[in-house]
Scaffold this active site. Structure first.
Site, PDB file in Angstrom:
ATOM      1  N   CYS A   1       6.234  10.088  -7.128  1.00  0.00           N
ATOM      2  CA  CYS A   1       4.854  10.611  -7.152  1.00  0.00           C
ATOM      3  C   CYS A   1       4.842  12.099  -7.494  1.00  0.00           C
ATOM      4  O   CYS A   1       3.913  12.575  -8.153  1.00  0.00           O
ATOM      5  CB  CYS A   1       4.160  10.354  -5.822  1.00  0.00           C
TER       6      CYS A   1
ATOM      7  N   CYS B   1       6.550  11.149  -2.476  1.00  0.00           N
ATOM      8  CA  CYS B   1       7.955  10.866  -2.791  1.00  0.00           C
ATOM      9  C   CYS B   1       8.311  11.510  -4.145  1.00  0.00           C
ATOM     10  O   CYS B   1       7.451  12.080  -4.824  1.00  0.00           O
ATOM     11  CB  CYS B   1       8.187   9.358  -2.836  1.00  0.00           C
TER      12      CYS B   1
ATOM     13  N   GLU C   1      -0.714   8.046  -4.242  1.00  0.00           N
ATOM     14  CA  GLU C   1      -0.916   9.203  -5.119  1.00  0.00           C
ATOM     15  C   GLU C   1      -0.977   8.757  -6.579  1.00  0.00           C
ATOM     16  O   GLU C   1      -1.813   9.222  -7.358  1.00  0.00           O
ATOM     17  CB  GLU C   1       0.241  10.214  -4.975  1.00  0.00           C
TER      18      GLU C   1
ATOM     19  N   HIS D   1       2.245   3.557  -5.186  1.00  0.00           N
ATOM     20  CA  HIS D   1       1.949   4.529  -4.133  1.00  0.00           C
ATOM     21  C   HIS D   1       0.525   5.070  -4.276  1.00  0.00           C
ATOM     22  O   HIS D   1      -0.049   5.083  -5.371  1.00  0.00           O
ATOM     23  CB  HIS D   1       2.969   5.668  -4.166  1.00  0.00           C
TER      24      HIS D   1
HETATM   25  N1  LIG Z   1       3.941   9.397  -0.425  1.00  0.00           N
HETATM   26  C1  LIG Z   1       3.973   8.061  -0.278  1.00  0.00           C
HETATM   27  C2  LIG Z   1       5.041   7.454   0.334  1.00  0.00           C
HETATM   28  C3  LIG Z   1       5.026   6.092   0.500  1.00  0.00           C
HETATM   29  N2  LIG Z   1       3.973   5.380   0.052  1.00  0.00           N
HETATM   30  C4  LIG Z   1       3.921   3.954   0.340  1.00  0.00           C
HETATM   31  C5  LIG Z   1       4.969   3.053  -0.186  1.00  0.00           C
HETATM   32  C6  LIG Z   1       5.001   1.962   0.862  1.00  0.00           C
HETATM   33  O1  LIG Z   1       3.918   1.050   0.651  1.00  0.00           O
HETATM   34  C7  LIG Z   1       4.742   2.727   2.146  1.00  0.00           C
HETATM   35  C8  LIG Z   1       6.016   3.176   2.842  1.00  0.00           C
HETATM   36  O2  LIG Z   1       6.515   2.097   3.549  1.00  0.00           O
HETATM   37  P1  LIG Z   1       7.654   2.268   4.680  1.00  0.00           P
HETATM   38  O3  LIG Z   1       8.937   2.557   3.980  1.00  0.00           O
HETATM   39  O4  LIG Z   1       7.231   3.401   5.588  1.00  0.00           O
HETATM   40  O5  LIG Z   1       7.653   0.938   5.386  1.00  0.00           O
HETATM   41  O6  LIG Z   1       3.999   3.848   1.754  1.00  0.00           O
HETATM   42  C9  LIG Z   1       2.917   6.000  -0.554  1.00  0.00           C
HETATM   43  O7  LIG Z   1       1.919   5.351  -0.940  1.00  0.00           O
HETATM   44  N3  LIG Z   1       2.948   7.331  -0.733  1.00  0.00           N
HETATM   45 ZN    ZN Z   2       5.362   7.994  -4.075  1.00  0.00          ZN
END
Ligand SMILES: Nc1ccn([C@H]2C[C@H](O)[C@@H](COP(=O)(O)O)O2)c(=O)n1
Ligand code: ZN
Length: 159
Positions: free
Chosen positions: A106, A103, A79, A77
């Site tokens: 993170c 999430c 973060e 992710h």
């Molecule tokens: N705070 C976050 C939440 C999610 N991510 C990333 C992880 C995945 O690459 C994408 C989410 O994919 P989706 O389930 O919307 O198809 O975002 C993050 O970097 N930071």
């Molecule tokens: Zn995360």
């Protein structure tokens, strides 16, 4: 007289975070993060992507199926990447600007790194257990978070 139309700190750092997110190869959600010191110096940046050595062209970007065949097993992710990209020592008291609410995984890294403030833009997964767990931990740990107030300003870059 100084010009008045300059961008605020929040616009500046959320802009940098979104620019960083534009590096992401994730076809559905691109997330960017920018870590900033208490005195508004940029310390680190990150976006969501696969770890070094894991090819963007060979690892899966699928959202559904066996976890082994989806991006969720592999993607780092934004973060966490921003925290891990920092080479300068302590992040105690820092702020993180992120285009999507962190999430639960993170949130753990944010808390443990000493970051004390989160400024986020989208909260599109607010109703999911992972985001609820994230807020539960952040509240317990006293990490402050607030949503970025969009100004409607359009930033255009000619490259
Ligand atoms: N705070 C976050 C939440 C999610 N991510 C990333 C992880 C995945 O690459 C994408 C989410 O994919 P989706 O389930 O919307 O198809 O975002 C993050 O970097 N930071
Ligand atoms: Zn995360």
């Amino acid at each position: 007289m100084k010009r008045k139309n300059y961008i605020s700190w929040d616009e500046y750092f959320m802009g940098v975070s979104k620019l960083s997110g534009m590096r992401s190869k994730d076809p559905s959600t691109q997330v960017g993060a920018c870590i900033v010191s208490e005195d508004n110096k940029i310390l680190s940046m990150g976006y969501n992507g696969f770890p070094a050595g894991c090819s963007d062209d060979e690892f899966p970007w699928e959202r559904e199926g066996d976890i082994y065949d989806t991006k969720y097993a592999y993607v780092t992710h934004s973060e966490l990447n921003a925290i891990l990209n920092y080479r300068g020592g302590s992040l105690e008291g820092a702020k993180i600007y992120v285009s999507l609410f962190p999430c639960n995984e993170c949130a753990k890294a944010i808390i443990q790194s000493g970051i004390r403030t989160i400024v986020y833009d989208s909260d599109k997964y607010a109703d999911t257990p992972t985001t609820r767990a994230s807020k539960r931990m952040l509240d317990a740990a006293g990490v402050r978070y607030y949503q970025y107030q969009r100004t409607g300003r359009k930033v255009e870059l000619e490259m």
